[in-house]
Write a protein that holds these residues in place. Structure first.
Motif, short mmCIF file in Angstrom:
data_model
loop_
_atom_site.label_atom_id
_atom_site.label_comp_id
_atom_site.label_asym_id
_atom_site.label_seq_id
_atom_site.Cartn_x
_atom_site.Cartn_y
_atom_site.Cartn_z
N VAL A 15 0.85 -1.20 0.00
CA VAL A 15 0.00 0.00 0.00
C VAL A 15 0.88 1.25 0.00
CG1 VAL A 15 -1.58 1.32 1.48
CG2 VAL A 15 -2.05 -1.08 0.98
N CYS A 97 1.05 -4.72 -6.26
CA CYS A 97 1.97 -5.13 -5.19
C CYS A 97 2.82 -6.32 -5.67
CB CYS A 97 1.16 -5.53 -3.96
SG CYS A 97 2.20 -6.22 -2.68
N PHE A 99 3.81 -8.83 -4.12
CA PHE A 99 3.28 -10.12 -3.61
C PHE A 99 2.14 -10.61 -4.50
CE2 PHE A 99 5.07 -8.44 0.43
CZ PHE A 99 5.92 -9.49 0.71
N THR A 150 -3.91 -13.11 -1.56
CA THR A 150 -2.80 -12.74 -0.66
C THR A 150 -3.27 -12.37 0.75
OG1 THR A 150 -2.96 -10.48 -1.49
CG2 THR A 150 -1.27 -11.88 -2.48
N ASP A 181 2.87 -9.72 5.31
CA ASP A 181 2.22 -8.68 6.13
C ASP A 181 0.88 -9.17 6.66
OD1 ASP A 181 0.20 -6.26 6.31
OD2 ASP A 181 2.20 -5.46 6.70
S1 SF4 Z 1 -1.64 -6.73 2.02
FE1 SF4 Z 1 0.14 -7.83 1.24
S2 SF4 Z 1 -0.38 -8.30 -0.89
FE2 SF4 Z 1 -1.80 -6.70 -0.22
S3 SF4 Z 1 -0.82 -4.80 -0.82
FE3 SF4 Z 1 -0.18 -5.21 1.29
S4 SF4 Z 1 1.79 -6.30 1.11
FE4 SF4 Z 1 0.76 -6.38 -0.89
#
Ligand code: SF4
Length: 267
Positions: A15, A97, A99, A150, A181
């Motif tokens: 984010v 992101c 991930f 995720t 996270d």
């Molecule tokens: S919650 Fe995890 S996957 Fe979603 S934006 Fe944040 S770091 Fe990326």
């Protein structure tokens, strides 16, 4: 009345990164130029509103965009939507992101290798819609590849995997695509549930990871409320409570967590 805050509060890495990318683009905004995010950049209405004031417009669909710059949100975008944008005369900035990109790459590889792909998550969420678009039509294959949104909870994911393992298959590949996270936030929240008799979950009502935290709190039996901003707090919630746990979603700013704690202290 004690107040305990989860170790992982405030924006997650993905984010923060998406907001930095958008703010960088907005700083270079020229007269008459338009910058759009495709869907909400992140799932927090207050932060999206702040970015709107700085000039970031939200386009729900690519047809709405004629020119300018388009930022892909942290959740990614379906393959056909990306194709449509690439055909337009617009600059494309990808804030997906890493991930989420990792999960997308796994889906690409599974598809190439002939696996039937099962994605565990909320099918209406933009991240899952993007993953589904990469996976394409479900293949008739005895080889299964399983991945997760995720922001799933590990407990849910394991339950779903157990159900899938009852099906007929010759080979199964299971990937842990829950981001670090999300895992840390969920375990920090579970930690608070051991000590607290009231939980306040802060974050967008449209945020999947915040809703997941709230679900974890509710399932524990501890009184729990999900709010976005401090005016939603009600004095009555705190009557007779000795320890208040505060946890927040990945798209909740630290400043909002602080405001809410200050408001609780004044009750
Ligand atoms: S919650 Fe995890 S996957 Fe979603 S934006 Fe944040 S770091 Fe990326």
């Amino acid at each position: 009345m004690k107040i305990k805050v989860a170790r992982c509060a405030g924006f997650c890495f993905g984010v923060k990164r998406a907001i930095n990318i958008a703010e960088g683009a907005l700083r270079g905004l020229k007269d008459g130029e338009k910058i759009y995010s495709l869907g909400a950049l992140i799932h927090n209405p207050q932060v999206v509103e702040e970015l709107f004031k700085k000039g970031l417009r939200v386009a729900a669909r690519p047809e709405k965009i004629k020119s300018g710059t388009v930022i892909i949100s942290s959740h990614g975008a379906p393959a056909e939507v990306l194709e449509e944008i690439k055909k337009k005369k617009v600059q494309l900035i990808d804030a997906t992101c890493p991930f989420v990109k990792y999960a997308q790459n796994i889906v690409r590889k599974l598809k190439k290798d002939g696996y039937r792909i099962i994605i565990v998550g909320d099918s209406a969420h933009p991240e899952v819609r993007a993953l589904n678009s990469i996976a394409g039509k479900s293949k008739r294959s005895k080889k299964l590849g399983i991945i997760s949104q995720t922001t799933q909870s590990k407990v849910n994911y394991i339950k779903e995997i157990q159900k899938i393992l009852n099906k007929d298959f010759s080979e199964v590949k299971i990937f842990n695509t829950i981001c670090s996270d999300t895992s840390k936030r969920q375990s920090a929240t579970r930690g608070l549930l051991k000590d607290c008799d009231l939980m306040i979950v802060i974050g967008g009502k449209n945020s999947a990871n915040t809703k997941r935290l709230w679900q974890i709190c509710k399932e524990s039996g501890v009184d729990s409320f999900h709010i976005e901003t401090e005016p939603e707090l009600k004095k009555g919630w705190f009557k007779g409570k000795s320890c208040i746990g505060i946890t927040s979603g990945a798209s909740t700013p630290d400043s909002m967590v602080k405001k809410i704690i200050e408001r609780i202290r004044r009750f």
